[in-house]
Design a protein around this motif. Sequence first.
Motif, PDB file in Angstrom:
ATOM      1  N   GLN A 262       0.826  -1.202   0.000  1.00 53.21           N
ATOM      2  CA  GLN A 262       0.000   0.000   0.000  1.00 53.21           C
ATOM      3  C   GLN A 262       0.866   1.260   0.000  1.00 53.21           C
ATOM      4  O   GLN A 262       0.537   2.241  -0.684  1.00 53.21           O
ATOM      5  CB  GLN A 262      -0.944   0.014   1.213  1.00 53.21           C
ATOM      6  N   GLU A 263       1.959   1.255   0.735  1.00 56.20           N
ATOM      7  CA  GLU A 263       2.866   2.413   0.770  1.00 56.20           C
ATOM      8  C   GLU A 263       3.513   2.646  -0.593  1.00 56.20           C
ATOM      9  O   GLU A 263       3.625   3.789  -1.047  1.00 56.20           O
ATOM     10  CB  GLU A 263       3.957   2.216   1.832  1.00 56.20           C
ATOM     11  N   ILE A 264       3.912   1.566  -1.238  1.00 57.95           N
ATOM     12  CA  ILE A 264       4.528   1.675  -2.565  1.00 57.95           C
ATOM     13  C   ILE A 264       3.538   2.275  -3.555  1.00 57.95           C
ATOM     14  O   ILE A 264       3.868   3.196  -4.311  1.00 57.95           O
ATOM     15  CB  ILE A 264       5.015   0.299  -3.054  1.00 57.95           C
ATOM     16  N   LEU A 265       2.317   1.764  -3.551  1.00 63.36           N
ATOM     17  CA  LEU A 265       1.310   2.269  -4.486  1.00 63.36           C
ATOM     18  C   LEU A 265       0.924   3.708  -4.176  1.00 63.36           C
ATOM     19  O   LEU A 265       0.744   4.512  -5.095  1.00 63.36           O
ATOM     20  CB  LEU A 265       0.083   1.355  -4.484  1.00 63.36           C
ATOM     21  N   LYS A 266       0.825   4.037  -2.896  1.00 63.59           N
ATOM     22  CA  LYS A 266       0.516   5.423  -2.526  1.00 63.59           C
ATOM     23  C   LYS A 266       1.617   6.366  -3.007  1.00 63.59           C
ATOM     24  O   LYS A 266       1.343   7.440  -3.545  1.00 63.59           O
ATOM     25  CB  LYS A 266       0.341   5.533  -1.012  1.00 63.59           C
ATOM     26  N   LEU A 267       2.877   5.960  -2.835  1.00 58.81           N
ATOM     27  CA  LEU A 267       4.000   6.766  -3.328  1.00 58.81           C
ATOM     28  C   LEU A 267       3.945   6.927  -4.844  1.00 58.81           C
ATOM     29  O   LEU A 267       4.221   8.001  -5.372  1.00 58.81           O
ATOM     30  CB  LEU A 267       5.336   6.118  -2.947  1.00 58.81           C
TER      31      LEU A 267
ATOM     32  N   ILE B  89       1.351   6.912  -6.752  1.00 56.65           N
ATOM     33  CA  ILE B  89       0.271   7.842  -7.096  1.00 56.65           C
ATOM     34  C   ILE B  89       0.671   9.271  -6.739  1.00 56.65           C
ATOM     35  O   ILE B  89       0.513  10.194  -7.547  1.00 56.65           O
ATOM     36  CB  ILE B  89      -1.041   7.424  -6.403  1.00 56.65           C
ATOM     37  N   THR B  90       1.208   9.456  -5.536  1.00 56.63           N
ATOM     38  CA  THR B  90       1.627  10.784  -5.082  1.00 56.63           C
ATOM     39  C   THR B  90       2.654  11.395  -6.034  1.00 56.63           C
ATOM     40  O   THR B  90       2.608  12.582  -6.336  1.00 56.63           O
ATOM     41  CB  THR B  90       2.222  10.705  -3.660  1.00 56.63           C
TER      42      THR B  90
ATOM     43  N   VAL C  89       1.033   5.156 -13.541  1.00 58.79           N
ATOM     44  CA  VAL C  89       0.942   4.705 -14.937  1.00 58.79           C
ATOM     45  C   VAL C  89       2.280   4.117 -15.382  1.00 58.79           C
ATOM     46  O   VAL C  89       2.324   3.054 -16.016  1.00 58.79           O
ATOM     47  CB  VAL C  89       0.502   5.858 -15.869  1.00 58.79           C
ATOM     48  N   ALA C  90       3.365   4.776 -15.027  1.00 60.66           N
ATOM     49  CA  ALA C  90       4.696   4.267 -15.374  1.00 60.66           C
ATOM     50  C   ALA C  90       4.953   2.918 -14.709  1.00 60.66           C
ATOM     51  O   ALA C  90       5.550   2.019 -15.315  1.00 60.66           O
ATOM     52  CB  ALA C  90       5.774   5.271 -14.984  1.00 60.66           C
ATOM     53  N   LEU C  91       4.490   2.761 -13.483  1.00 63.69           N
ATOM     54  CA  LEU C  91       4.658   1.495 -12.758  1.00 63.69           C
ATOM     55  C   LEU C  91       3.915   0.364 -13.464  1.00 63.69           C
ATOM     56  O   LEU C  91       4.473  -0.714 -13.694  1.00 63.69           O
ATOM     57  CB  LEU C  91       4.156   1.657 -11.321  1.00 63.69           C
TER      58      LEU C  91
END
Length: 113
Positions: free
Chosen positions: A5-10, A12-13, A18-20
């Motif tokens: 969740q932290e990775i995905l939040k980062l 997005i922030t 999209v690049a991920l």
Amino acid sequence: MKTTQEILKLSITNQLYVALVNQLNKDFRRVGIEASFGLELKPEALVRNLTATIYELIVSDFEAYLNLLYAIDVSESKIKDLPVQEVHELATAVTQLILEREFVKVSFKNKHE
């Protein structure tokens, strides 16, 4: 190690979600795995789909699973450090390692473009 969740939040922030997703698709294609993660997927759905794909690879095509980890450049020592666990738990842990590595890649590319 950051949580999924932290990775995905980062991602997005930092406007790297999209690049991920694109990097995930690129690495899966590179090793010939028929999996595609749509850009419209919400982060929770991406994690669910990626975990299911990893689970399927572990149980049905372990060689492709290993090739994927190599192509993504997931640390072998991090994989070896994972505790012995059920396959579904392993798939969840490996999903986290994959997302962590892919995020590092796209972050680096973004900073150096």
